[in-house]
Design a protein around this motif. Structure first.
Motif, PDB file in Angstrom:
ATOM      1  N   LEU A 149       0.834  -1.206   0.000  1.00 34.17           N
ATOM      2  CA  LEU A 149       0.000   0.000   0.000  1.00 34.17           C
ATOM      3  C   LEU A 149       0.866   1.252   0.000  1.00 34.17           C
ATOM      4  N   ALA A 150       0.280   2.343  -0.469  1.00 30.26           N
ATOM      5  CA  ALA A 150       0.957   3.637  -0.430  1.00 30.26           C
ATOM      6  C   ALA A 150      -0.089   4.739  -0.501  1.00 30.26           C
ATOM      7  N   ARG A 151       0.273   5.897   0.002  1.00 32.78           N
ATOM      8  CA  ARG A 151      -0.562   7.084  -0.197  1.00 32.78           C
ATOM      9  C   ARG A 151      -0.173   7.653  -1.560  1.00 32.78           C
ATOM     10  N   ILE A 152      -1.141   7.695  -2.457  1.00 35.05           N
ATOM     11  CA  ILE A 152      -0.869   8.157  -3.819  1.00 35.05           C
ATOM     12  C   ILE A 152      -1.706   9.398  -4.087  1.00 35.05           C
ATOM     13  N   PHE A 171       1.653  -0.695 -13.934  1.00 37.09           N
ATOM     14  CA  PHE A 171       2.363   0.538 -13.584  1.00 37.09           C
ATOM     15  C   PHE A 171       1.415   1.494 -12.874  1.00 37.09           C
ATOM     16  N   THR A 172       1.969   2.394 -12.095  1.00 38.18           N
ATOM     17  CA  THR A 172       1.195   3.459 -11.460  1.00 38.18           C
ATOM     18  C   THR A 172       0.839   4.485 -12.528  1.00 38.18           C
ATOM     19  N   ASP A 173      -0.387   5.021 -12.477  1.00 36.17           N
ATOM     20  CA  ASP A 173      -0.775   6.068 -13.419  1.00 36.17           C
ATOM     21  C   ASP A 173       0.209   7.232 -13.324  1.00 36.17           C
ATOM     22  N   PRO A 174       0.612   7.819 -14.453  1.00 35.64           N
ATOM     23  CA  PRO A 174       1.494   8.988 -14.403  1.00 35.64           C
ATOM     24  C   PRO A 174       0.846  10.122 -13.610  1.00 35.64           C
ATOM     25  N   GLU A 175       1.664  10.854 -12.882  1.00 36.12           N
ATOM     26  CA  GLU A 175       1.143  11.918 -12.014  1.00 36.12           C
ATOM     27  C   GLU A 175       0.359  12.973 -12.782  1.00 36.12           C
ATOM     28  N   ILE A 176       0.727  13.239 -14.021  1.00 36.72           N
ATOM     29  CA  ILE A 176       0.010  14.246 -14.801  1.00 36.72           C
ATOM     30  C   ILE A 176      -1.459  13.862 -14.999  1.00 36.72           C
ATOM     31  N   PHE A 177      -1.763  12.562 -14.952  1.00 37.32           N
ATOM     32  CA  PHE A 177      -3.151  12.101 -15.068  1.00 37.32           C
ATOM     33  C   PHE A 177      -3.879  12.103 -13.730  1.00 37.32           C
TER      34      PHE A 177
END
Length: 146
Positions: A54-57, A109-115
């Motif tokens: 888990l992580a805070r995203i 993969f984690t969604d790119p931060e720009i999205f």
């Protein structure tokens, strides 16, 4: 436990507090870390990693119109990155607190931060700096519907 040092590691710690993990220590050292250590640094001597999965995203909530930090399952790529934190200088072990089926069902993969971010403040700052039309800015490729 004698000669055991427990150190936190997270982004808001002062630089001097973060640097403590790099100082030599003769005993066992336990580093409790947020996902800041996933990609930003390598701590020498890490032999074991315990990954809760888990992580805070950071995500923008359209409904509440605020940036939030919900706790989410990490992607396979993030899990592999965490596993890579151990064994940099010697063999290491990563213990995942979730099963293989759970890992395989996670996003690759984690969604790119720009999205995951509201770009309104960026657009307003660009306008304030008189950088020209946003859709013509060389780092952003905007698509318009025809």
């Amino acid at each position: 436990m004698r000669n055991t040092e427990v150190l936190p590691l997270y982004a808001r710690l002062s630089s001097s507090e973060q640097q403590r993990i790099f100082k030599s220590h003769s005993g066992r050292r336990i580093v409790l870390s947020t996902n800041v250590a996933e990609t930003s640094l390598t701590v020498p001597g890490i032999r074991y990693v315990i990954d809760p999965g888990l992580a805070r995203i950071s995500r923008y909530s359209v409904r509440s119109k605020v940036q939030q930090l919900p706790i989410e399952k990490i992607s396979q790529a993030s899990a592999n990155q965490r596993a890579g934190r151990c064994g940099r200088v010697a063999d290491g072990i990563c213990i995942r607190l979730y099963d293989e089926a759970d890992f395989n069902n996670r996003a690759e993969f984690t969604d790119p931060e720009i999205f995951r971010t509201n770009l309104a403040s960026v657009i307003l700052q660009m306008a304030n700096l008189k950088l020209g039309a946003v859709e013509k800015f060389p780092l952003l490729k905007c698509q318009t519907s025809a």
